[in-house]
Motif scaffolding. Structure first.
Motif, PDB file in Angstrom:
ATOM      1  N   ILE A  92      11.225  36.836   2.236  1.00 50.07           N
ATOM      2  CA  ILE A  92       9.962  36.559   2.925  1.00 50.07           C
ATOM      3  C   ILE A  92       8.819  37.213   2.525  1.00 50.07           C
ATOM      4  N   SER A  93       7.739  36.290   2.780  1.00 49.75           N
ATOM      5  CA  SER A  93       6.497  36.804   2.243  1.00 49.75           C
ATOM      6  C   SER A  93       5.369  36.152   2.695  1.00 49.75           C
ATOM      7  N   HIS A  94       4.058  36.454   2.389  1.00 46.81           N
ATOM      8  CA  HIS A  94       2.838  35.831   2.768  1.00 46.81           C
ATOM      9  C   HIS A  94       2.596  34.855   1.575  1.00 46.81           C
ATOM     10  N   PRO A  95       2.020  33.625   1.912  1.00 50.95           N
ATOM     11  CA  PRO A  95       1.690  32.937   0.508  1.00 50.95           C
ATOM     12  C   PRO A  95       0.856  33.753  -0.488  1.00 50.95           C
ATOM     13  N   ASP A  96       1.184  33.642  -1.815  1.00 44.76           N
ATOM     14  CA  ASP A  96       0.435  34.325  -2.844  1.00 44.76           C
ATOM     15  C   ASP A  96       1.032  35.801  -3.193  1.00 44.76           C
ATOM     16  N   ALA A  97       1.938  36.112  -2.198  1.00 45.98           N
ATOM     17  CA  ALA A  97       2.379  37.538  -2.459  1.00 45.98           C
ATOM     18  C   ALA A  97       3.298  37.767  -3.920  1.00 45.98           C
ATOM     19  N   GLY A  98       3.679  36.535  -4.209  1.00 46.83           N
ATOM     20  CA  GLY A  98       4.476  36.442  -5.267  1.00 46.83           C
ATOM     21  C   GLY A  98       5.915  36.170  -5.415  1.00 46.83           C
ATOM     22  N   LYS A  99       6.424  35.267  -4.145  1.00 42.58           N
ATOM     23  CA  LYS A  99       7.403  34.948  -3.877  1.00 42.58           C
ATOM     24  C   LYS A  99       8.090  34.020  -5.103  1.00 42.58           C
ATOM     25  N   THR A 100       7.319  33.135  -5.465  1.00 43.57           N
ATOM     26  CA  THR A 100       7.813  32.045  -6.675  1.00 43.57           C
ATOM     27  C   THR A 100       8.189  32.873  -7.950  1.00 43.57           C
ATOM     28  N   THR A 101       6.966  33.721  -8.401  1.00 52.03           N
ATOM     29  CA  THR A 101       7.242  34.664  -9.442  1.00 52.03           C
ATOM     30  C   THR A 101       8.463  35.579  -9.401  1.00 52.03           C
ATOM     31  N   LEU A 102       8.715  36.051  -8.193  1.00 50.84           N
ATOM     32  CA  LEU A 102       9.912  36.882  -8.079  1.00 50.84           C
ATOM     33  C   LEU A 102      11.189  36.037  -8.203  1.00 50.84           C
ATOM     34  N   VAL A 137      11.398  27.341 -12.748  1.00 52.58           N
ATOM     35  CA  VAL A 137      11.382  27.277 -11.270  1.00 52.58           C
ATOM     36  C   VAL A 137      10.179  26.382 -10.970  1.00 52.58           C
ATOM     37  N   ARG A 138       8.960  27.044 -11.391  1.00 50.26           N
ATOM     38  CA  ARG A 138       7.626  26.267 -11.097  1.00 50.26           C
ATOM     39  C   ARG A 138       7.749  24.954 -11.506  1.00 50.26           C
ATOM     40  N   ALA A 139       8.133  24.736 -12.736  1.00 45.54           N
ATOM     41  CA  ALA A 139       8.093  23.419 -13.364  1.00 45.54           C
ATOM     42  C   ALA A 139       8.877  22.392 -12.621  1.00 45.54           C
ATOM     43  N   ILE A 190       7.365  45.967  -3.149  1.00 47.59           N
ATOM     44  CA  ILE A 190       5.831  45.956  -3.355  1.00 47.59           C
ATOM     45  C   ILE A 190       5.404  45.521  -4.668  1.00 47.59           C
ATOM     46  N   ASN A 191       4.928  44.368  -4.622  1.00 47.92           N
ATOM     47  CA  ASN A 191       4.770  43.536  -5.745  1.00 47.92           C
ATOM     48  C   ASN A 191       3.178  44.026  -6.226  1.00 47.92           C
ATOM     49  N   LYS A 192       3.058  43.419  -7.514  1.00 45.56           N
ATOM     50  CA  LYS A 192       1.560  43.598  -8.304  1.00 45.56           C
ATOM     51  C   LYS A 192       1.194  45.052  -8.623  1.00 45.56           C
ATOM     52  N   ASP A 240       0.776  46.369 -11.374  1.00 45.53           N
ATOM     53  CA  ASP A 240       0.441  46.350 -12.368  1.00 45.53           C
ATOM     54  C   ASP A 240      -1.300  45.919 -12.224  1.00 45.53           C
ATOM     55  N   ARG A 241      -1.618  45.677 -10.733  1.00 51.44           N
ATOM     56  CA  ARG A 241      -3.100  45.510 -10.522  1.00 51.44           C
ATOM     57  C   ARG A 241      -3.461  46.590  -9.683  1.00 51.44           C
ATOM     58  N   GLU A 242      -4.614  46.537  -9.418  1.00 54.10           N
ATOM     59  CA  GLU A 242      -5.491  47.719  -8.554  1.00 54.10           C
ATOM     60  C   GLU A 242      -4.998  47.239  -7.158  1.00 54.10           C
ATOM     61  N   GLY A 288       7.153  47.172  -7.807  1.00 55.31           N
ATOM     62  CA  GLY A 288       7.417  46.755  -8.988  1.00 55.31           C
ATOM     63  C   GLY A 288       6.187  45.571  -9.466  1.00 55.31           C
ATOM     64  N   SER A 289       6.503  44.831 -10.291  1.00 56.04           N
ATOM     65  CA  SER A 289       5.532  43.733 -10.829  1.00 56.04           C
ATOM     66  C   SER A 289       6.518  42.463 -11.118  1.00 56.04           C
ATOM     67  N   ALA A 290       6.559  41.486 -10.294  1.00 54.71           N
ATOM     68  CA  ALA A 290       7.330  40.382 -10.492  1.00 54.71           C
ATOM     69  C   ALA A 290       6.840  39.909 -11.901  1.00 54.71           C
ATOM     70  N   LEU A 291       5.692  39.910 -11.926  1.00 55.65           N
ATOM     71  CA  LEU A 291       4.957  38.995 -13.114  1.00 55.65           C
ATOM     72  C   LEU A 291       5.426  39.822 -14.482  1.00 55.65           C
TER      73      LEU A 291
HETATM   74  P1  G4P Z   1       3.848  32.755  -3.417  1.00 57.36           P
HETATM   75  O1  G4P Z   1       5.257  32.015  -4.094  1.00 57.36           O
HETATM   76  O2  G4P Z   1       4.351  33.958  -2.916  1.00 57.36           O
HETATM   77  O3  G4P Z   1       2.887  32.080  -3.162  1.00 57.36           O
HETATM   78  O4  G4P Z   1       3.063  33.747  -5.012  1.00 57.36           O
HETATM   79  P2  G4P Z   1       3.260  33.281  -6.715  1.00 57.36           P
HETATM   80  O5  G4P Z   1       4.639  33.899  -7.222  1.00 57.36           O
HETATM   81  O6  G4P Z   1       2.948  31.954  -6.694  1.00 57.36           O
HETATM   82  O7  G4P Z   1       2.231  34.338  -7.102  1.00 57.36           O
HETATM   83  C1  G4P Z   1       0.751  34.244  -6.644  1.00 57.36           C
HETATM   84  C2  G4P Z   1       0.013  34.645  -7.772  1.00 57.36           C
HETATM   85  O8  G4P Z   1       0.209  36.027  -7.822  1.00 57.36           O
HETATM   86  C3  G4P Z   1      -0.018  33.697  -9.040  1.00 57.36           C
HETATM   87  O9  G4P Z   1      -1.061  33.914  -9.672  1.00 57.36           O
HETATM   88  C4  G4P Z   1       1.028  34.816  -9.880  1.00 57.36           C
HETATM   89  O10 G4P Z   1       1.021  34.802 -11.051  1.00 57.36           O
HETATM   90  C5  G4P Z   1       0.573  36.059  -9.363  1.00 57.36           C
HETATM   91  N1  G4P Z   1       1.538  37.421  -9.534  1.00 57.36           N
HETATM   92  C6  G4P Z   1       2.777  37.544  -8.734  1.00 57.36           C
HETATM   93  N2  G4P Z   1       3.397  38.453  -9.242  1.00 57.36           N
HETATM   94  C7  G4P Z   1       2.502  39.138  -9.895  1.00 57.36           C
HETATM   95  C8  G4P Z   1       2.594  40.578 -10.207  1.00 57.36           C
HETATM   96  O11 G4P Z   1       3.528  41.241 -10.278  1.00 57.36           O
HETATM   97  N3  G4P Z   1       1.329  41.049 -10.971  1.00 57.36           N
HETATM   98  C9  G4P Z   1       0.243  40.263 -10.933  1.00 57.36           C
HETATM   99  N4  G4P Z   1      -0.810  40.872 -11.534  1.00 57.36           N
HETATM  100  N5  G4P Z   1       0.138  39.111 -10.322  1.00 57.36           N
HETATM  101  C10 G4P Z   1       1.308  38.419 -10.030  1.00 57.36           C
HETATM  102  P3  G4P Z   1      -2.066  32.819  -9.818  1.00 57.36           P
HETATM  103  O12 G4P Z   1      -3.341  32.904 -10.447  1.00 57.36           O
HETATM  104  O13 G4P Z   1      -2.279  32.008  -8.223  1.00 57.36           O
HETATM  105  O14 G4P Z   1      -1.065  31.556 -10.259  1.00 57.36           O
HETATM  106  P4  G4P Z   1      -0.661  31.550 -11.895  1.00 57.36           P
HETATM  107  O15 G4P Z   1      -1.875  30.972 -12.494  1.00 57.36           O
HETATM  108  O16 G4P Z   1      -0.383  32.849 -12.503  1.00 57.36           O
HETATM  109  O17 G4P Z   1       0.285  30.439 -12.052  1.00 57.36           O
END
Ligand code: G4P
Length: 530
Positions: free
Chosen positions: A21-31, A48-50, A143-145, A147-149, A258-261
């Motif tokens: 569960i997450s808010h859009p853009d929190a990183g659900k797809t990436t995770l 997954v994305r493709a 708690i994602n990202k 690697d970002r501020e 962590g950082s899904a990315l």
């Molecule tokens: P969602 O399914 O929850 O909506 O999120 P999604 O995984 O699509 O991630 C939203 C944006 O956050 C994507 O960037 C993704 O690359 C980025 N992101 C996810 N996890 C991390 C992380 O751990 N660290 C950082 N720095 N970014 C992360 P985007 O620019 O919207 O898409 P894309 O161009 O990367 O595909």
């Protein structure tokens, strides 16, 4: 226990059925993608994305999905890691789909809550969390990202604790965040996970240390070593210790930074799911709750998806198995109708290349292709009666008349509306007076989806007209009481597609008024299938 029963209990014990569960853009797809990658279910990031995009390209109505950046369709992904079978159920991410999402969450035993470290708890996360709480679904927080501020780790933990009224138990701690990020320290296992030094997407080595005092920490965390020691000590003293019973009762959430990315914390999340998350639990049913290790096969349909392949008018019912050992070709009885259904071509949702599974156990999801026989809320059993409870239809908050542009298409319209209603996304009411169908939805977006799909999949051009009604309630009472009520309110009476009586109210004031006048009748905001 017999040998078969022991084997069955073992199969149940190694399953984890969960949702993210997450808010859009929190990183659900990436995770999701990284979980499948680390779990060995897919071999290259991006799949997954493709796949999602291919699917999206297939049908016009999904343009809405693209335009709004939401996921309307949902799916199941199964992978196996070190003996544990993980069933990951995708939850639709948009608030308008709370009904669908709610039912998906009825089919899981635990959830992972993804939070963007820069944003903290967001609206949609909170809403989905409340649904989990309602059903006592235990939650691990990611708690994602890092690697970002982002916000300060303490601020994030306190925000979770305060806004969700949960104890938090951090399992690891970040050595700096954003530009200062030097890695993650595992508070329990005393391991340090470093980046690999380049800008590669994969994280670097994990090193065992003796504790925070270990001089290796100075080398590994570099300039962040001092801060890590100070913060980690504070965290260990200041937050709840990990208590598995508290977690399973939904009173405590283990937290992983962590950082899904960049692939930090993903393996830790899988390990936490395997070690902590509950295996399939007994499911509430009538006449008695169903034990997952029970011998007979039972399950319930929590979702139906029509037209996954636009070339065929097929639909897939998603059945969550609640007990027994399911085998391909089995016959199951539909509780609502008594019909025997042979399940000859079940779909198993393995995301990896492997032989099609022939069997499944409690906690697994199977897709059953059918032509509209199976509905959301259906209970299927091998032998003895079991009707699962808690998979309701919700009273619609928006009611609209359907207006057909071409009156010769009324048959197609009816088929289309029935199909959509069977998916459980919209509801269909036939008024006692007049011939125009009334469609009920919980959110506005569903109306747009409906119109697009009518055009794309059924070639029916239609639009909605306002109806005089705002909400609807199912009526429960004795035949005499119901008749007396219906005689007096003929213009506001309708039947749902199962023929159950429904009262449509102009507004909440009228609903309250009528409810007060007919105390013998129950005005139900939900309806469950037998
Ligand atoms: P969602 O399914 O929850 O909506 O999120 P999604 O995984 O699509 O991630 C939203 C944006 O956050 C994507 O960037 C993704 O690359 C980025 N992101 C996810 N996890 C991390 C992380 O751990 N660290 C950082 N720095 N970014 C992360 P985007 O620019 O919207 O898409 P894309 O161009 O990367 O595909």
């Amino acid at each position: 226990m017999t040998a078969t029963a022991t084997a069955m209990a073992g199969e149940v014990a190694r399953r984890r059925t969960f949702a993210i569960i997450s808010h859009p853009d929190a990183g659900k797809t990436t995770l999701t993608e990284k979980l499948l990658l680390v779990g060995g279910a897919i071999h290259a990031a991006g799949e997954v994305r493709a796949r999602g995009q291919n699917r999206r390209a297939r049908s016009d109505w999904m343009k809405i999905e693209q335009a709004r950046g939401i996921s309307v369709t949902s799916s199941v992904m199964t992978f196996e890691k070190e003996g544990t079978v993980f069933n990951l159920l995708d939850t639709p991410g948009h608030e308008d789909f709370s009904e669908d999402t709610y039912r998906t969450l009825t089919a899981v035993d635990s959830a992972v809550m993804v939070i963007d470290a820069a944003k903290g708890i967001e609206a949609q996360t909170r809403k989905l969390f409340e649904v989990c709480r309602l059903r006592d679904v235990p939650i691990i927080t990611f708690i994602n990202k890092v690697d970002r501020e982002g916000k300060d780790p303490f601020e994030l933990l306190d925000e979770i604790a305060d806004t969700l009224a949960l104890d938090v138990a951090p399992l690891n701690w970040p050595a700096g965040m954003g530009g200062e990020f030097r890695g993650l320290y595992d508070l329990k296992q005393r391991r340090f996970h470093s980046p690999d030094g380049s800008d590669s997407r994969l994280a670097g080595p994990v090193e065992q240390v003796s504790g925070l005092d270990d001089p290796r920490i100075d080398v590994l965390a570099g300039p962040m070593a001092g801060r890590l020691r100070e913060q980690a000590e504070l965290a260990e003293g200041g937050y709840a210790a990990l208590d598995i019973d508290q977690y399973r009762a939904g009173a405590l959430t283990p937290v992983i930074f962590g950082s899904a990315l960049k692939d930090f914390g993903v393996a830790d999340l899988i390990a936490a799911l395997a070690a902590l998350a509950p295996s399939p639990r007994p499911q509430p049913a009538v006449p008695a709750a169903v034990d997952p290790a029970g011998a007979q096969v039972t399950g319930f349909v929590f979702k139906v998806q029509a037209n996954m392949n636009p070339q065929h008018r097929d639909r897939i019912a998603f059945l969550r198995l609640a007990s027994g050992r399911f085998r391909r070709g089995m016959k199951l009885r539909q509780m609502a109708t008594g019909k025997q259904i042979a399940i000859n071509s079940p779909i198993f949702f393995f995301a990896q290349d492997r032989e099609i599974a022939e069997e499944a156990f409690a906690g697994d999801i199977i897709g059953i292709p059918n032509h509209g026989v199976l509905r959301v809320g259906d209970s299927l059993v091998e032998k003895d009666d079991a009707s699962f409870t808690g998979i309701p239809n919700f009273a619609p908050e928006i009611l609209r008349r359907v207006k057909l542009d071409d009156p010769t298409k009324s048959k197609q319209l009816k088929t289309a509306l029935t199909d959509m209603a069977e998916e459980g996304v919209t509801q269909l009411f036939k008024p006692a007076i007049g011939s125009q169908w009334i469609v009920g939805v919980v959110g506005q977006l569903q109306l747009e989806v409906l119109i697009s799909r009518l055009e794309a999949e059924y070639r029916v051009a239609a639009s909605f007209e306002p109806s005089p009604f705002e909400t609807a309630r199912w009526l429960i009472g004795t035949p005499a009481d119901l008749k007396a009520f219906a005689d007096e309110h003929r213009g506001a009476m309708a039947e749902d597609r199962d023929g159950a009586p429904v009262f449509m109210a102009r507004d909440s004031w009228e609903l309250n008024f009528v409810t007060g006048r007919f105390p013998a009748i129950r005005f139900s905001a939900t309806r469950e299938r037998a």
